[in-house]
Design an enzyme around this catalytic site. Structure first.
Site, PDB file in Angstrom:
ATOM      1  NE  ARG A   1      99.552 -38.882  26.273  1.00 23.35           N
ATOM      2  CZ  ARG A   1     100.543 -39.051  25.791  1.00 23.35           C
ATOM      3  NH1 ARG A   1     101.547 -39.808  26.357  1.00 23.35           N
ATOM      4  NH2 ARG A   1     100.906 -38.033  24.701  1.00 23.35           N
TER       5      ARG A   1
ATOM      6  CG  HIS B   1     105.689 -37.860  29.811  1.00 21.22           C
ATOM      7  ND1 HIS B   1     104.111 -37.635  29.632  1.00 21.22           N
ATOM      8  CD2 HIS B   1     105.839 -38.623  28.703  1.00 21.22           C
ATOM      9  CE1 HIS B   1     103.814 -37.859  28.563  1.00 21.22           C
ATOM     10  NE2 HIS B   1     104.743 -38.358  27.779  1.00 21.22           N
TER      11      HIS B   1
HETATM   12  P1  NAP Z   1      99.151 -46.157  17.477  1.00 27.32           P
HETATM   13  O1  NAP Z   1     100.110 -46.559  16.812  1.00 27.32           O
HETATM   14  O2  NAP Z   1      97.818 -45.454  17.185  1.00 27.32           O
HETATM   15  O3  NAP Z   1      98.637 -47.507  18.145  1.00 27.32           O
HETATM   16  C1  NAP Z   1      97.499 -47.435  19.058  1.00 27.32           C
HETATM   17  C2  NAP Z   1      97.256 -48.895  19.303  1.00 27.32           C
HETATM   18  O4  NAP Z   1      96.548 -48.924  20.550  1.00 27.32           O
HETATM   19  C3  NAP Z   1      96.723 -49.599  18.311  1.00 27.32           C
HETATM   20  O5  NAP Z   1      97.054 -51.026  18.220  1.00 27.32           O
HETATM   21  C4  NAP Z   1      95.177 -49.635  18.445  1.00 27.32           C
HETATM   22  O6  NAP Z   1      94.416 -50.680  18.121  1.00 27.32           O
HETATM   23  C5  NAP Z   1      95.028 -49.760  20.206  1.00 27.32           C
HETATM   24  N1  NAP Z   1      94.037 -49.146  20.481  1.00 27.32           N
HETATM   25  C6  NAP Z   1      93.322 -47.946  20.593  1.00 27.32           C
HETATM   26  N2  NAP Z   1      92.238 -48.106  21.112  1.00 27.32           N
HETATM   27  C7  NAP Z   1      91.842 -49.363  21.700  1.00 27.32           C
HETATM   28  C8  NAP Z   1      90.841 -49.750  22.017  1.00 27.32           C
HETATM   29  N3  NAP Z   1      89.547 -49.314  22.383  1.00 27.32           N
HETATM   30  N4  NAP Z   1      90.701 -51.038  22.344  1.00 27.32           N
HETATM   31  C9  NAP Z   1      91.789 -52.033  22.313  1.00 27.32           C
HETATM   32  N5  NAP Z   1      92.974 -51.321  21.457  1.00 27.32           N
HETATM   33  C10 NAP Z   1      92.989 -49.844  21.141  1.00 27.32           C
HETATM   34  O7  NAP Z   1      99.680 -45.362  18.750  1.00 27.32           O
HETATM   35  P2  NAP Z   1     101.400 -45.490  19.159  1.00 27.32           P
HETATM   36  O8  NAP Z   1     102.249 -44.408  18.195  1.00 27.32           O
HETATM   37  O9  NAP Z   1     101.790 -46.714  19.262  1.00 27.32           O
HETATM   38  O10 NAP Z   1     101.404 -44.694  20.575  1.00 27.32           O
HETATM   39  C11 NAP Z   1     100.726 -45.286  21.812  1.00 27.32           C
HETATM   40  C12 NAP Z   1     100.419 -44.249  22.884  1.00 27.32           C
HETATM   41  O11 NAP Z   1     101.681 -44.148  23.507  1.00 27.32           O
HETATM   42  C13 NAP Z   1     100.436 -42.815  22.367  1.00 27.32           C
HETATM   43  O12 NAP Z   1      99.177 -42.409  22.178  1.00 27.32           O
HETATM   44  C14 NAP Z   1     101.136 -41.944  23.437  1.00 27.32           C
HETATM   45  O13 NAP Z   1      99.766 -41.734  24.534  1.00 27.32           O
HETATM   46  C15 NAP Z   1     101.843 -43.047  24.150  1.00 27.32           C
HETATM   47  N6  NAP Z   1     103.232 -42.514  24.277  1.00 27.32           N
HETATM   48  C16 NAP Z   1     103.800 -42.203  25.235  1.00 27.32           C
HETATM   49  C17 NAP Z   1     105.275 -41.747  25.249  1.00 27.32           C
HETATM   50  C18 NAP Z   1     105.893 -41.560  26.545  1.00 27.32           C
HETATM   51  O14 NAP Z   1     107.207 -41.231  26.731  1.00 27.32           O
HETATM   52  N7  NAP Z   1     105.650 -41.981  27.541  1.00 27.32           N
HETATM   53  C19 NAP Z   1     105.911 -41.496  24.251  1.00 27.32           C
HETATM   54  C20 NAP Z   1     105.247 -41.733  22.899  1.00 27.32           C
HETATM   55  C21 NAP Z   1     103.951 -42.130  22.941  1.00 27.32           C
HETATM   56  P3  NAP Z   1      94.338 -50.610  16.375  1.00 27.32           P
HETATM   57  O15 NAP Z   1      95.664 -51.455  16.009  1.00 27.32           O
HETATM   58  O16 NAP Z   1      93.237 -51.903  16.284  1.00 27.32           O
HETATM   59  O17 NAP Z   1      94.148 -49.379  15.839  1.00 27.32           O
END
Ligand code: NAP
Length: 310
Positions: free
Chosen positions: A225, A273
């Site tokens: 993001r 995006h």
């Molecule tokens: P997720 O499964 O919720 O994973 C988030 C990861 O970030 C987890 O490992 C979490 O740690 C870590 N995290 C969160 N807050 C943190 C902090 N303060 N310090 C350190 N680590 C932290 O999410 P996801 O499904 O992988 O998706 C991640 C992001 O990708 C989405 O939120 C979205 O913004 C982005 N995205 C972008 C696109 C695009 O097209 N560009 C598409 C889809 C998603 P823990 O493991 O300890 O919980």
């Protein structure tokens, strides 16, 4: 019994999701009435995109859950009218898309492809890149997407470091966690991939101070993001050579404004995006599975923790 499912997303999404959702409801044995418009007090589930006109959930008095079409929930998680469970999108199609997009951009930087693609002076300068095993990639955010990306990159041979909020163990990945683990992860990031959610705690994760922990000449890839990066600090790091190049898919304002310096910076690649869009066929099955769970008393999958914001 028939469940009433409201499709609350931009109208142009209806044609893409209508048939896959109906097919998935049938596959999961659900009798569902799916529509873009239903009396609010008769809605059982809301399939939701945060940019939908629906922003007040108060009239949906019998709804059991909001099922988000996007992985990121920053635009809905703080909505004070939302008091029922919120599930985010974890879609195998989206995950595959993200791993392909990240692997492609990592390989571009790893192999130094640009020096041959842009070679207007026709220089014959053989340059042997290291093997992947000799290249350290760090991934900030090791959830659904980060861990899938790590799996692909380790399969290619890269040495992968990961960073998460809580302690995690992943095969073949050197894991770091918490505030104290960030510097160690960054110091191993010859190529850095940002896959954190947008929360108050992750804003400006990459700033002047943390950029200084990267090995000099690192490459930054952000499909997470926009607010994860302090834009001004990144531009300064690119200008000083601390960061060699950046590929950015997400921005604080989207579409990226025409006068934003990222557009014209010679070391920045902007993609609009596109890293990982939700794929309707696979996402519809995830939604149908969650509705089936709601109807049979099983716990919903992929629930958002409203206190941590993701
Ligand atoms: P997720 O499964 O919720 O994973 C988030 C990861 O970030 C987890 O490992 C979490 O740690 C870590 N995290 C969160 N807050 C943190 C902090 N303060 N310090 C350190 N680590 C932290 O999410 P996801 O499904 O992988 O998706 C991640 C992001 O990708 C989405 O939120 C979205 O913004 C982005 N995205 C972008 C696109 C695009 O097209 N560009 C598409 C889809 C998603 P823990 O493991 O300890 O919980």
């Amino acid at each position: 019994m028939t469940v009433n499912v409201l499709f609350a997303a931009h109208a142009d999404r209806w044609a893409t999701y209508d048939a896959p959702l109906r097919a998935a409801f049938s596959e999961f044995g659900l009798s569902a009435h799916l529509a873009q418009d239903l009396p609010p007090d008769q809605v059982d589930y809301i399939v939701y995109a945060p940019n939908s006109p629906l922003q007040d959930f108060t009239p949906f008095t019998r709804a059991k859950a909001v099922l988000n079409l996007w992985a990121g929930v920053e635009a809905v998680v703080d909505n004070p009218t939302l008091t029922i469970p919120l599930a985010r999108m974890v879609d195998p199609g989206m995950t595959k898309s993200m791993t392909e997009w990240v692997a492609g951009h990592v390989m571009r930087y790893h192999l130094g492809m640009d020096r041959h693609i842009q070679n207007p002076e026709h220089r014959w300068e053989p340059h042997t890149p290291p093997l992947a095993a000799e290249r350290r990639v760090a991934i900030l955010g090791m959830g659904e997407l980060g861990s899938a990306v790590a799996e692909v990159l380790t399969a290619l041979g890269f040495t992968v470091h990961g960073w998460s909020r809580r302690e995690r163990h992943l095969a073949r990945v050197v894991m770091h966690h918490g505030a104290t683990g960030l510097a160690a992860a960054l110091s191993n990031a010859e190529i850095l991939v940002l896959l954190l959610p947008d929360t108050p705690a992750t804003e400006n994760t990459l700033n002047a101070e943390t950029l200084a922990h990267l090995p000099r000449g690192a490459c930054v890839i952000n499909p997470g993001r926009g607010p994860l990066i302090d834009d001004t600090a990144l531009i300064e790091a690119l200008d000083s050579g601390q960061v060699a190049a950046a590929t950015l898919d997400v921005f604080r304002t989207e579409p990226l404004p025409a006068d934003h310096p990222f557009w014209s910076h010679p070391k920045v690649t902007v993609t609009p995006h596109i890293a990982a869009e939700t794929r309707p066929v696979t996402a519809a099955r995830v939604i149908a599975d969650n509705i089936r769970r709601g109807e049979t008393g099983a716990p919903f999958l992929h629930l958002v923790d409203r206190t941590s914001g993701y």
